[in-house]
Design an enzyme around this catalytic site. Structure first.
Site, PDB file in Angstrom:
ATOM      1  N   GLU A  18       7.067  10.814  53.360  1.00  0.00           N
ATOM      2  CA  GLU A  18       5.956  10.759  52.422  1.00  0.00           C
ATOM      3  C   GLU A  18       5.554   9.580  52.680  1.00  0.00           C
ATOM      4  OE1 GLU A  18       7.725   9.749  48.683  1.00  0.00           O
ATOM      5  OE2 GLU A  18       7.812  11.945  48.391  1.00  0.00           O
ATOM      6  N   ASP A  23      21.991   3.513  41.047  1.00  0.00           N
ATOM      7  CA  ASP A  23      22.118   3.461  42.189  1.00  0.00           C
ATOM      8  C   ASP A  23      23.178   2.109  42.572  1.00  0.00           C
ATOM      9  OD1 ASP A  23      19.799   5.245  43.129  1.00  0.00           O
ATOM     10  OD2 ASP A  23      18.834   3.920  43.844  1.00  0.00           O
ATOM     11  N   GLY A  69      18.384  -5.356  34.550  1.00  0.00           N
ATOM     12  CA  GLY A  69      17.557  -4.323  35.424  1.00  0.00           C
ATOM     13  C   GLY A  69      16.944  -3.488  34.939  1.00  0.00           C
ATOM     14  N   GLY A  92      14.894  -0.868  35.811  1.00  0.00           N
ATOM     15  CA  GLY A  92      14.107   0.196  36.736  1.00  0.00           C
ATOM     16  C   GLY A  92      14.576   1.528  35.524  1.00  0.00           C
ATOM     17  N   PHE A  93      15.037   2.974  36.549  1.00  0.00           N
ATOM     18  CA  PHE A  93      14.574   3.515  35.776  1.00  0.00           C
ATOM     19  C   PHE A  93      15.831   3.925  34.694  1.00  0.00           C
ATOM     20  CE2 PHE A  93      12.012   5.109  39.592  1.00  0.00           C
ATOM     21  CZ  PHE A  93      11.087   5.296  39.030  1.00  0.00           C
ATOM     22  N   GLY A  94      17.039   3.422  35.569  1.00  0.00           N
ATOM     23  CA  GLY A  94      18.143   3.619  34.337  1.00  0.00           C
ATOM     24  C   GLY A  94      18.393   2.462  33.258  1.00  0.00           C
TER      25      GLY A  94
HETATM   26  C1  LIG Z   1      10.329   4.426  48.514  1.00  0.00           C
HETATM   27  C2  LIG Z   1      10.478   4.844  47.439  1.00  0.00           C
HETATM   28  C3  LIG Z   1      10.508   5.344  47.425  1.00  0.00           C
HETATM   29  C4  LIG Z   1      11.276   6.267  45.549  1.00  0.00           C
HETATM   30  N1  LIG Z   1      11.059   7.505  45.818  1.00  0.00           N
HETATM   31  C5  LIG Z   1      11.628   8.415  45.121  1.00  0.00           C
HETATM   32  C6  LIG Z   1      11.529  10.119  44.109  1.00  0.00           C
HETATM   33  O1  LIG Z   1      10.060  10.290  45.111  1.00  0.00           O
HETATM   34  N2  LIG Z   1      12.492  10.142  43.920  1.00  0.00           N
HETATM   35  C7  LIG Z   1      13.486   9.785  42.583  1.00  0.00           C
HETATM   36  O2  LIG Z   1      14.041  10.323  42.078  1.00  0.00           O
HETATM   37  N3  LIG Z   1      13.576   8.825  43.746  1.00  0.00           N
HETATM   38  C8  LIG Z   1      13.621   8.254  44.445  1.00  0.00           C
HETATM   39  N4  LIG Z   1      13.664   6.517  44.875  1.00  0.00           N
HETATM   40  C9  LIG Z   1      14.520   6.262  44.578  1.00  0.00           C
HETATM   41  C10 LIG Z   1      14.401   5.266  42.824  1.00  0.00           C
HETATM   42  O3  LIG Z   1      13.316   4.737  43.262  1.00  0.00           O
HETATM   43  C11 LIG Z   1      16.057   4.585  42.830  1.00  0.00           C
HETATM   44  O4  LIG Z   1      16.998   5.881  43.140  1.00  0.00           O
HETATM   45  C12 LIG Z   1      16.069   4.720  41.311  1.00  0.00           C
HETATM   46  O5  LIG Z   1      14.590   3.430  40.959  1.00  0.00           O
HETATM   47  C13 LIG Z   1      16.959   3.565  40.976  1.00  0.00           C
HETATM   48  O6  LIG Z   1      17.081   3.486  39.683  1.00  0.00           O
HETATM   49  P1  LIG Z   1      18.026   2.588  39.327  1.00  0.00           P
HETATM   50  O7  LIG Z   1      17.776   1.712  37.961  1.00  0.00           O
HETATM   51  O8  LIG Z   1      19.718   2.178  39.596  1.00  0.00           O
HETATM   52  O9  LIG Z   1      16.946   0.858  39.917  1.00  0.00           O
HETATM   53  P2  LIG Z   1      16.244   0.319  40.047  1.00  0.00           P
HETATM   54  O10 LIG Z   1      15.328   1.333  39.825  1.00  0.00           O
HETATM   55  O11 LIG Z   1      15.764  -0.151  41.237  1.00  0.00           O
HETATM   56  O12 LIG Z   1      16.033  -1.246  39.485  1.00  0.00           O
HETATM   57  C14 LIG Z   1      17.102  -2.290  39.688  1.00  0.00           C
HETATM   58  C15 LIG Z   1      16.307  -3.799  38.795  1.00  0.00           C
HETATM   59  O13 LIG Z   1      17.145  -4.358  38.719  1.00  0.00           O
HETATM   60  C16 LIG Z   1      16.629  -5.310  39.291  1.00  0.00           C
HETATM   61  N5  LIG Z   1      17.916  -6.581  39.676  1.00  0.00           N
HETATM   62  C17 LIG Z   1      17.912  -6.695  40.406  1.00  0.00           C
HETATM   63  N6  LIG Z   1      18.826  -7.589  40.944  1.00  0.00           N
HETATM   64  C18 LIG Z   1      18.617  -8.497  39.589  1.00  0.00           C
HETATM   65  C19 LIG Z   1      19.064  -9.253  39.499  1.00  0.00           C
HETATM   66  N7  LIG Z   1      19.825 -10.131  39.827  1.00  0.00           N
HETATM   67  N8  LIG Z   1      19.309  -9.526  38.359  1.00  0.00           N
HETATM   68  C20 LIG Z   1      17.733  -9.608  37.283  1.00  0.00           C
HETATM   69  N9  LIG Z   1      17.212  -8.280  37.862  1.00  0.00           N
HETATM   70  C21 LIG Z   1      17.796  -7.204  39.120  1.00  0.00           C
HETATM   71  C22 LIG Z   1      15.231  -5.176  40.035  1.00  0.00           C
HETATM   72  O14 LIG Z   1      13.787  -6.296  40.104  1.00  0.00           O
HETATM   73  C23 LIG Z   1      14.787  -3.828  39.910  1.00  0.00           C
HETATM   74  O15 LIG Z   1      13.816  -3.549  38.592  1.00  0.00           O
HETATM   75  C24 LIG Z   1      13.041   6.123  45.534  1.00  0.00           C
HETATM   76  C25 LIG Z   1      12.881   4.817  46.294  1.00  0.00           C
HETATM   77  C26 LIG Z   1      12.359   3.896  46.907  1.00  0.00           C
HETATM   78  C27 LIG Z   1      12.673   2.609  47.391  1.00  0.00           C
END
Ligand SMILES: Cc1cc2nc3c(=O)[nH]c(=O)nc-3n(C[C@H](O)[C@H](O)[C@H](O)COP(=O)(O)OP(=O)(O)OC[C@H]3O[C@@H](n4cnc5c(N)ncnc54)[C@H](O)[C@@H]3O)c2cc1C
Length: 439
Positions: A180, A313, A16, A18-20
């Site tokens: 928003e 998340d 993944g 994403g942000f993390g």
């Molecule tokens: C519309 C919206 C607006 C938001 N606004 C804000 C904001 O203003 N401020 C804020 O702090 N937070 C906001 N958030 C929340 C924020 O986006 C999440 O908390 C953050 O993205 C979490 O980061 P993460 O790395 O856990 O997961 P994510 O950023 O969701 O990244 C997960 C990644 O894992 C990949 N993935 C998932 N499953 C698999 C798999 N099985 N195999 C391979 N890859 C996989 C996905 O493709 C993705 O790229 C918002 C969320 C949304 C949906």
């Protein structure tokens, strides 16, 4: 000797980007380990601006950045676009969904799970089927196409009741995303009705924001939630608090009070879902502990087990009496924390501590709320803070420049030029307007 040293390098796999996951991979760039970043998509998505893609203010590519570009110059971080379908902890390997030769296994020494979250519909399949989510780029694009198609359909019908249904937009969930989107949609409708759509009177559209709790923005101070509700109402949004969406069809949403009371049916061709998210859990294994919110339960050093971390998340990280919220700052801080431990060559020495730098949400033009420690900002000051912070965190100079230019254009010209309806097979409303491509 050099070859042996190279062989001895540990292999870190991050699932993944994403942000993390991206924060973790960037912090490991140049470290003495081989890093493999896996993601089902080939780009990092800046979700906080997704609603601006859905409301025709930004192009999808303005808020997405290819992983291969991020790590173009890296010597030790590599990327592969694959979907992880399982983990065998004992064998220390991942299963990824079949390519040309079927399923494949990828070994790891250290694993970081950062798979984020997905829409959750509280077990209601009708809501899952009939509403449009806003979690991914394709959903935001679908929403943009759908809303613009609804306006075209409304402009073509002579039946006032049918026109009202095309022009009613129900948004479920009064958290930051719902607030928003509601504010930005009301602005878009105000810009185009009576102007680009002379057939449709200005003010004839209805945006209904439905929230189950007694106030908006539950994670913020009540005064900021009340400010958001007042601002949205003053911009023509109907804010319905303590109200639940029971069910939805293609043409209506059924709303009922959170306590006792009669249900009402609101005719609407668009129902947007921003009410619930749950972890996107790739493990599919009962053996791993989950929290009440179904997130992967990690210890105070973010470990699921030795050598396996979960962040962002998907992970339940305990802080005070609860768990850290599903927001980007905890995900990024957790990613960097895990990277530091990996760089140090062992397990984390100190427990993870989250530094709360505040939260913010925008309500529309010149209006936002921000909470930074004891400081509560709203109105224009909150809005400027929101703009600066979001520009700062956006990845890539090109994206920053384009987003800034689009915001400036929108602000000065009151115009959103990206109002293209592109055919989508997944949306019957859009498909009904645009016939099949010949050939
Ligand atoms: C519309 C919206 C607006 C938001 N606004 C804000 C904001 O203003 N401020 C804020 O702090 N937070 C906001 N958030 C929340 C924020 O986006 C999440 O908390 C953050 O993205 C979490 O980061 P993460 O790395 O856990 O997961 P994510 O950023 O969701 O990244 C997960 C990644 O894992 C990949 N993935 C998932 N499953 C698999 C798999 N099985 N195999 C391979 N890859 C996989 C996905 O493709 C993705 O790229 C918002 C969320 C949304 C949906």
């Amino acid at each position: 000797m050099a070859a042996m040293a190279a062989m001895a390098r540990k292999r870190v796999v991050i699932v993944g980007g994403g942000f993390g996951g991206l924060a973790c991979a960037k912090a490991l760039d140049g470290a003495d380990v081989d890093v493999l970043l896996l993601d089902a998509r080939n780009y990092h998505l800046f979700t906080p601006l997704l609603y601006q893609v859905a409301t025709a203010l930004l192009d999808p590519s303005d808020i997405a950045y290819p992983f291969r570009t991020v790590f173009r110059r890296s010597r030790n971080v590599r990327f592969r676009q694959v979907r992880v379908t399982g983990v065998d902890f004992d064998a220390r390997r991942l299963t990824v969904a079949g390519g040309e030769h079927g399923d494949e296994h990828i070994p790891y020494d250290t694993l970081v799970l950062a798979t984020g979250s997905a829409n959750a519909y509280f077990g209601n399949p009708e809501l899952a089927e009939r509403t449009i989510g806003m979690k991914h780029l394709d959903e935001a694009m679908r929403l943009r196409n759908h809303v613009l198609s609804c306006l075209e359909r409304a402009a073509q019908t002579a039946d006032p009741a049918e026109r009202a249904d095309w022009l009613t937009f129900v948004i479920v969930g009064g958290g930051p995303t719902g607030v928003e989107y509601a504010g930005a949609l009301a602005e878009l409708l105000d810009m185009v009705l009576g102007r680009d759509f002379p057939e449709l009177a200005r003010g004839s559209a209805r945006v209904v924001l439905v929230e189950g709790a007694g106030r908006l923005l539950g994670a913020f101070h009540p005064k900021l939630g009340a400010y958001a509700a007042d601002t949205l109402r003053s911009r023509g949004v109907e804010v319905r608090l303590s109200t639940l969406v029971r069910t939805a069809t293609d043409r209506a949403a059924v709303l009922s009070p959170a306590g006792d009371g009669e249900s009402v049916t609101v005719g609407a061709r668009t129902i947007v879902w921003s009410a619930g998210v749950g972890p996107h859990d790739p493990l599919h294994s009962e053996a791993v502990p989950r929290s009440r919110s179904k997130r992967l339960q990690v210890d105070d050093r973010l470990r699921l087990r030795p050598g396996v971390y979960a962040i962002g998340d998907v992970a339940s990280v305990t802080a005070g009496d609860g768990e850290l919220p599903m927001l980007s700052p905890p995900a990024m801080q957790e990613g960097r924390y895990v990277a530091r431990a990996i760089r140090a060559g062992g397990e984390p020495a100190e427990p993870f501590r989250y530094l709360d730098k505040g939260t913010m949400a925008t309500i529309g033009r010149r209006a936002a709320v921000a909470e930074v420690g004891p400081l509560r900002l709203r109105g224009f000051l909150g809005w400027i803070t929101w703009l600066v912070v979001h520009l700062y965190y956006l990845i890539g100079f090109r994206n920053r420049a384009l987003v800034l230019a689009s915001w400036g254009w929108d602000y000065l010209r009151r115009d959103r030029p990206i109002r293209l309806v592109v055919r989508s097979r997944f949306d019957p409303v859009v498909a009904s307007l645009i016939p099949d491509e010949p050939g």
